[in-house]
Design a protein around this motif. Structure first.
Motif, PDB file in Angstrom:
ATOM      1  N   ILE A  61       0.834  -1.202   0.000  1.00  0.00           N
ATOM      2  CA  ILE A  61       0.000   0.000   0.000  1.00  0.00           C
ATOM      3  C   ILE A  61       0.869   1.252   0.000  1.00  0.00           C
ATOM      4  O   ILE A  61       0.597   2.222  -0.728  1.00  0.00           O
ATOM      5  CB  ILE A  61      -0.940  -0.015   1.218  1.00  0.00           C
ATOM      6  CG1 ILE A  61      -1.960  -1.151   1.081  1.00  0.00           C
ATOM      7  CG2 ILE A  61      -1.662   1.328   1.364  1.00  0.00           C
ATOM      8  CD1 ILE A  61      -2.789  -1.376   2.316  1.00  0.00           C
ATOM      9  N   LEU A  62       1.950   1.242   0.775  1.00  0.00           N
ATOM     10  CA  LEU A  62       2.840   2.402   0.822  1.00  0.00           C
ATOM     11  C   LEU A  62       3.510   2.643  -0.524  1.00  0.00           C
ATOM     12  O   LEU A  62       3.601   3.788  -0.995  1.00  0.00           O
ATOM     13  CB  LEU A  62       3.901   2.200   1.909  1.00  0.00           C
ATOM     14  CG  LEU A  62       3.426   2.301   3.350  1.00  0.00           C
ATOM     15  CD1 LEU A  62       4.570   1.977   4.308  1.00  0.00           C
ATOM     16  CD2 LEU A  62       2.885   3.711   3.637  1.00  0.00           C
ATOM     17  N   LEU A  87       2.467   1.740  -3.534  1.00  0.00           N
ATOM     18  CA  LEU A  87       1.510   2.195  -4.533  1.00  0.00           C
ATOM     19  C   LEU A  87       0.982   3.593  -4.236  1.00  0.00           C
ATOM     20  O   LEU A  87       0.519   4.287  -5.132  1.00  0.00           O
ATOM     21  CB  LEU A  87       0.356   1.199  -4.636  1.00  0.00           C
ATOM     22  CG  LEU A  87       0.734  -0.191  -5.159  1.00  0.00           C
ATOM     23  CD1 LEU A  87      -0.504  -1.060  -5.302  1.00  0.00           C
ATOM     24  CD2 LEU A  87       1.471  -0.097  -6.478  1.00  0.00           C
ATOM     25  N   THR A  88       1.036   3.990  -2.964  1.00  0.00           N
ATOM     26  CA  THR A  88       0.618   5.353  -2.618  1.00  0.00           C
ATOM     27  C   THR A  88       1.570   6.377  -3.215  1.00  0.00           C
ATOM     28  O   THR A  88       1.153   7.402  -3.755  1.00  0.00           O
ATOM     29  CB  THR A  88       0.551   5.512  -1.099  1.00  0.00           C
ATOM     30  OG1 THR A  88      -0.430   4.616  -0.566  1.00  0.00           O
ATOM     31  CG2 THR A  88       0.176   6.945  -0.721  1.00  0.00           C
ATOM     32  N   PHE A  89       2.877   6.074  -3.128  1.00  0.00           N
ATOM     33  CA  PHE A  89       3.877   7.033  -3.605  1.00  0.00           C
ATOM     34  C   PHE A  89       4.303   6.777  -5.052  1.00  0.00           C
ATOM     35  O   PHE A  89       4.808   7.677  -5.712  1.00  0.00           O
ATOM     36  CB  PHE A  89       5.102   6.999  -2.685  1.00  0.00           C
ATOM     37  CG  PHE A  89       4.815   7.476  -1.292  1.00  0.00           C
ATOM     38  CD1 PHE A  89       4.708   8.828  -1.021  1.00  0.00           C
ATOM     39  CD2 PHE A  89       4.618   6.584  -0.255  1.00  0.00           C
ATOM     40  CE1 PHE A  89       4.432   9.285   0.263  1.00  0.00           C
ATOM     41  CE2 PHE A  89       4.342   7.024   1.033  1.00  0.00           C
ATOM     42  CZ  PHE A  89       4.243   8.381   1.285  1.00  0.00           C
ATOM     43  N   LYS A  90       4.114   5.546  -5.549  1.00  0.00           N
ATOM     44  CA  LYS A  90       4.431   5.240  -6.951  1.00  0.00           C
ATOM     45  C   LYS A  90       3.403   4.254  -7.478  1.00  0.00           C
ATOM     46  O   LYS A  90       3.622   3.038  -7.480  1.00  0.00           O
ATOM     47  CB  LYS A  90       5.845   4.658  -7.079  1.00  0.00           C
ATOM     48  CG  LYS A  90       6.387   4.772  -8.512  1.00  0.00           C
ATOM     49  CD  LYS A  90       7.837   4.366  -8.585  1.00  0.00           C
ATOM     50  CE  LYS A  90       8.438   4.718  -9.942  1.00  0.00           C
ATOM     51  NZ  LYS A  90       7.649   4.283 -11.094  1.00  0.00           N
ATOM     52  N   PRO A  91       2.261   4.753  -7.928  1.00  0.00           N
ATOM     53  CA  PRO A  91       1.138   3.877  -8.312  1.00  0.00           C
ATOM     54  C   PRO A  91       1.471   2.893  -9.424  1.00  0.00           C
ATOM     55  O   PRO A  91       0.826   1.855  -9.535  1.00  0.00           O
ATOM     56  CB  PRO A  91       0.058   4.870  -8.755  1.00  0.00           C
ATOM     57  CG  PRO A  91       0.419   6.160  -8.094  1.00  0.00           C
ATOM     58  CD  PRO A  91       1.898   6.176  -8.021  1.00  0.00           C
TER      59      PRO A  91
END
Length: 296
Positions: free
Chosen positions: A277-278, A280-284
């Protein structure tokens, strides 16, 4: 160092299965959720052949396992081609949701088909790799673990060579870029897609045999969990990117190893998916993925 080594071993399994996810998605934009069950089929192919052979001396366990691994790759590769031909090809121009539901249906069919044949209880894998080990660089390593990692690395190297250096690989990349233009240029799209399914399924089957020998037991639901993990690895690395799938699998294995050591085994999956999740939050798009704009 021991945590790193353990993570690399498990991560190599994830990488082999994640490569199939990324290849299929990169070519036809399909999330093949039945792919994890191909991994399960590979382990049962190995189980069936080894059970029919009978007792195997310890000295011949690794050569025999490598031979069974090649056989399982061929069988699971052909099964993958059959699934593509029967279940996915007729729906290629259908909405993606229809194909996705079909993939889930294929997954359940494979799982409970194996359950009907072999029963619901876990089976002991006929060949368990030797646990004799030695100390090196602060790690406890066995020769069988080294063999598994080397086999996984060789398979990944061969796949990279096929995709980047061969005519078939150029066709795969052309279809991933624009299937209609590739067809107009004379590329046999159906044959190339079938090849992609064969290669991806063969890698998953190899991982299934390796996991059976490493863990010592197999069951009809073992593909479900690793399917989710491999999909997670593909997303972390950047789905559709082969090197991203390799990196994502190894990274996920390392995350699980350290997460289990720091928080306890029951928190291993929570730790891994929290990191997902982290990321994908910063680099989807994942670590090595690129942002793509779809043309209407």
């Amino acid at each position: 160092m021991q945590l790193i080594w353990n993570g690399l071993i498990v991560g190599s399994f994830y990488s082999l299965v994640a490569l199939g996810y990324s290849m299929v998605y990169g070519i036809i934009k399909l999330l093949n959720f039945a792919h994890g069950d191909i991994y399960m089929l590979g382990s049962f192919v190995g189980f069936l052949v080894l059970s029919s052979v009978g007792g195997i001396p310890a000295s011949a366990s690794i050569p025999m396992l490598l031979a069974i691994l090649l056989l399982a790759m061929v069988v699971t590769g052909l099964i993958g081609v059959g699934i593509e031909r029967v279940a996915y090809r007729p729906l290629r121009k259908s909405p993606r949701l229809a194909v996705l539901i079909t993939a889930i249906g294929v997954s359940f069919t494979l799982e409970y088909g194996i359950r009907q044949i072999f029963g619901p209880n876990p089976r002991a894998f006929p060949v368990r790799l030797s646990s004799e080990s030695f100390d090196a660089l602060g790690m406890r390593i066995s020769m069988s673990q080294i063999v598994l990692v080397i086999v996984a690395a060789v398979l990944m190297f061969v796949l990279a060579h096929i995709v980047e250096r061969t005519r078939e690989g150029r066709a795969m990349r052309a279809i991933a870029l624009d299937p209609q233009a590739a067809h107009l240029m004379g590329v046999n799209v159906n044959r190339v897609i079938a090849t992609v399914f064969f290669i991806g399924s063969a890698l998953a089957g190899a991982a299934g045999v390796m996991a059976g020998a490493y863990y010592g037991s197999i069951d009809f639901l073992m593909g479900f969990v690793i399917g989710l993990k491999a999909f997670t690895a593909a997303v972390i690395g950047g789905i559709g990117n082969l090197y991203g799938a390799m990196l994502g699998g190894l990274l996920l294995g390392l995350l699980e190893s350290f997460g289990a050591a720091w928080l306890g085994g029951e928190w291993r999956d929570v730790f891994s998916f929290a990191i997902l999740i982290l990321i994908l939050t910063f680099k989807p798009t994942g670590l090595l993925g690129n942002r793509v704009v779809e043309r209407m």
